[in-house]
Design an enzyme around this catalytic site. Structure first.
Site, short mmCIF file in Angstrom:
data_model
loop_
_atom_site.label_atom_id
_atom_site.label_comp_id
_atom_site.label_asym_id
_atom_site.label_seq_id
_atom_site.Cartn_x
_atom_site.Cartn_y
_atom_site.Cartn_z
CG ASN A 15 2.31 47.47 4.07
OD1 ASN A 15 2.47 46.30 3.75
ND2 ASN A 15 3.21 48.42 3.82
NE ARG A 66 11.35 60.11 20.53
CZ ARG A 66 11.12 60.11 19.22
NH1 ARG A 66 10.17 59.37 18.71
NH2 ARG A 66 11.85 60.84 18.42
CG LEU A 94 6.06 53.01 19.08
CD1 LEU A 94 5.55 51.63 18.72
CD2 LEU A 94 4.90 53.95 19.43
CG HIS A 110 12.97 47.70 8.62
ND1 HIS A 110 12.98 49.07 8.76
CD2 HIS A 110 14.18 47.39 8.10
CE1 HIS A 110 14.13 49.55 8.36
NE2 HIS A 110 14.89 48.55 7.95
CD GLU A 144 18.62 45.79 18.94
OE1 GLU A 144 19.43 45.74 18.01
OE2 GLU A 144 18.36 44.83 19.68
CG LEU A 145 14.58 52.06 15.30
CD1 LEU A 145 13.14 52.33 15.69
CD2 LEU A 145 15.29 53.37 14.99
CB THR A 173 4.19 44.09 -4.93
OG1 THR A 173 5.47 43.59 -5.25
CG2 THR A 173 3.89 45.32 -5.75
CD GLU A 175 6.89 46.69 2.92
OE1 GLU A 175 6.05 47.58 2.64
OE2 GLU A 175 7.91 46.90 3.60
N1 NHR Z 1 9.58 51.76 18.01
C1 NHR Z 1 10.35 50.89 18.67
N2 NHR Z 1 10.49 51.07 19.99
N3 NHR Z 1 10.97 49.84 18.08
C2 NHR Z 1 10.83 49.67 16.76
O1 NHR Z 1 11.45 48.64 16.20
C3 NHR Z 1 10.04 50.56 16.01
C4 NHR Z 1 9.42 51.62 16.68
C5 NHR Z 1 8.64 52.56 15.99
C6 NHR Z 1 8.53 52.46 14.61
C7 NHR Z 1 9.15 51.41 12.43
C8 NHR Z 1 10.54 51.78 11.96
C9 NHR Z 1 10.89 51.17 10.62
O2 NHR Z 1 10.54 50.01 10.38
C10 NHR Z 1 9.18 51.42 13.93
C11 NHR Z 1 9.92 50.47 14.62
C12 NHR Z 1 10.47 55.52 12.42
C13 NHR Z 1 11.81 55.80 12.63
C14 NHR Z 1 12.25 57.22 12.91
O3 NHR Z 1 13.44 57.50 12.90
C15 NHR Z 1 12.71 54.76 12.62
C16 NHR Z 1 12.28 53.46 12.39
C17 NHR Z 1 10.95 53.18 12.19
C18 NHR Z 1 10.04 54.21 12.20
N4 NHR Z 1 11.31 58.16 13.21
C19 NHR Z 1 11.57 59.56 13.54
C20 NHR Z 1 11.31 59.81 15.04
O4 NHR Z 1 11.92 60.76 15.57
C21 NHR Z 1 10.66 60.50 12.78
C22 NHR Z 1 10.81 60.36 11.30
C23 NHR Z 1 9.67 61.04 10.53
O5 NHR Z 1 8.72 61.57 11.13
O6 NHR Z 1 9.73 60.99 9.30
O7 NHR Z 1 10.48 59.11 15.67
O8 NHR Z 1 11.56 51.78 9.77
C1 GAR Z 2 6.33 50.36 3.92
O1 GAR Z 2 7.19 50.09 2.85
C2 GAR Z 2 7.02 49.99 5.22
O2 GAR Z 2 7.91 48.92 5.12
C3 GAR Z 2 7.75 51.25 5.51
O3 GAR Z 2 6.94 52.31 5.09
C4 GAR Z 2 6.09 51.87 4.05
C5 GAR Z 2 4.68 52.19 4.42
O4 GAR Z 2 3.88 52.20 3.29
N1 GAR Z 2 7.99 51.39 6.90
C6 GAR Z 2 8.94 52.14 7.35
O5 GAR Z 2 9.82 52.62 6.65
C7 GAR Z 2 8.85 52.35 8.80
N2 GAR Z 2 9.84 53.27 9.18
P1 GAR Z 2 2.31 52.29 3.40
O6 GAR Z 2 1.96 53.54 4.22
O7 GAR Z 2 1.86 52.44 1.99
O8 GAR Z 2 1.83 51.04 4.04
#
Ligand code: NHR
Ligand code: GAR
Length: 214
Positions: A15, A66, A94, A110, A144-145, A173, A175
């Site tokens: 991306n 965190r 985050l 997402h 909210e995640l 593709t 995205e």
């Molecule tokens: N933070 C907040 N506060 N809100 C969101 O909507 C966020 C965010 C941080 C990242 C991306 C998200 C996705 O689109 C994102 C959205 C990581 C996890 C997760 O469980 C979940 C969702 C997303 C990104 N992370 C684990 C953790 O403990 C670690 C997982 C790993 O390292 O592989 O942070 O999917």
């Molecule tokens: C993307 O498909 C994005 O939607 C997803 O990870 C990929 C990143 O690909 N995001 C998540 O699942 C966030 N948790 P990239 O590193 O090739 O851009």
């Protein structure tokens, strides 16, 4: 003046590459001022260096909790003075502190048609459910995640015979087209975060813009 934009990654950065390519060919008006990774080996850092974009990396393992990690990340981000923060495969949740500090200025993509399938492993879950449509959604980040207000979704029809890997590839593709487009709308000011909602061209948007791909 183009919107100063920091991109946060954890992995391959395809991306990110779509942003680099579109800024390079003049179809996206953003100033990519920083690429940040929480993983030193992320290939996206190579992509950024090759494009001449400043990079930074902090590993979360070095921090007790965190929020202290997030405060260190914010200190690095603030040196680049971005107006917009783009999460592009950034895999660390985050903290509320970070989200509030940059309120309304963080976007994420997402890989699902939100509000369906927040969380991980979305492609397999879509196949298991037998859904007709799948895709990806760009949204503002809130506490909210995957639950913040939506901006733009790209959808495609699911082939029930395809594998999760094939479906993931097709979603990616999509995205690479919708994420630069959505970030450009935010960067230009046409899309804004106001009182927890997405506003498009001065009006509250109950639903995201939806584009269909084949
Ligand atoms: N933070 C907040 N506060 N809100 C969101 O909507 C966020 C965010 C941080 C990242 C991306 C998200 C996705 O689109 C994102 C959205 C990581 C996890 C997760 O469980 C979940 C969702 C997303 C990104 N992370 C684990 C953790 O403990 C670690 C997982 C790993 O390292 O592989 O942070 O999917
Ligand atoms: C993307 O498909 C994005 O939607 C997803 O990870 C990929 C990143 O690909 N995001 C998540 O699942 C966030 N948790 P990239 O590193 O090739 O851009």
């Amino acid at each position: 003046m183009p919107c100063r934009t920091a991109i946060l990654i954890s992995g391959s950065g395809t991306n990110l590459q779509s942003f680099i390519d579109k800024v390079g060919d003049g179809t996206l008006d953003l100033d990519l001022c920083l690429v940040f990774s929480n993983k030193p080996g992320a290939f996206g850092l190579e992509r950024a260096r090759k494009a001449g974009i400043p990079t930074a990396c902090i590993e979360h393992g070095d921090f007790d909790d965190r929020e202290s990690f997030d405060r260190a990340v914010a200190a690095v981000i603030d040196e680049a003075r971005p107006d917009l923060i783009v999460l592009a495969g950034f895999m660390r949740i985050l903290s509320p502190w970070f989200v509030q500090y940059y309120e309304g200025r963080i976007v994420n993509i997402h890989p699902a048609l939100l509000p369906k399938y927040p969380g991980l492993n979305t492609h397999q879950r879509v196949l298991d459910a037998g859904d007709e449509w799948h895709g990806s959604t760009v949204h503002f980040v809130t506490e909210e995640l995957d639950g913040g207000p939506r901006i733009l979704a790209g959808r495609l029809r699911v082939d029930p015979a395809e594998t999760a890997d094939e479906l993931q590839h097709r979603v990616q593709t999509v995205e690479h087209q919708i994420y630069p487009q959505a970030a450009g709308l935010v960067g230009s000011g046409r899309v804004e975060f106001v009182n927890g909602e997405t506003w498009i061209d001065g009006e509250v948007a109950e639903k995201p813009i939806v584009e269909t791909f084949d």
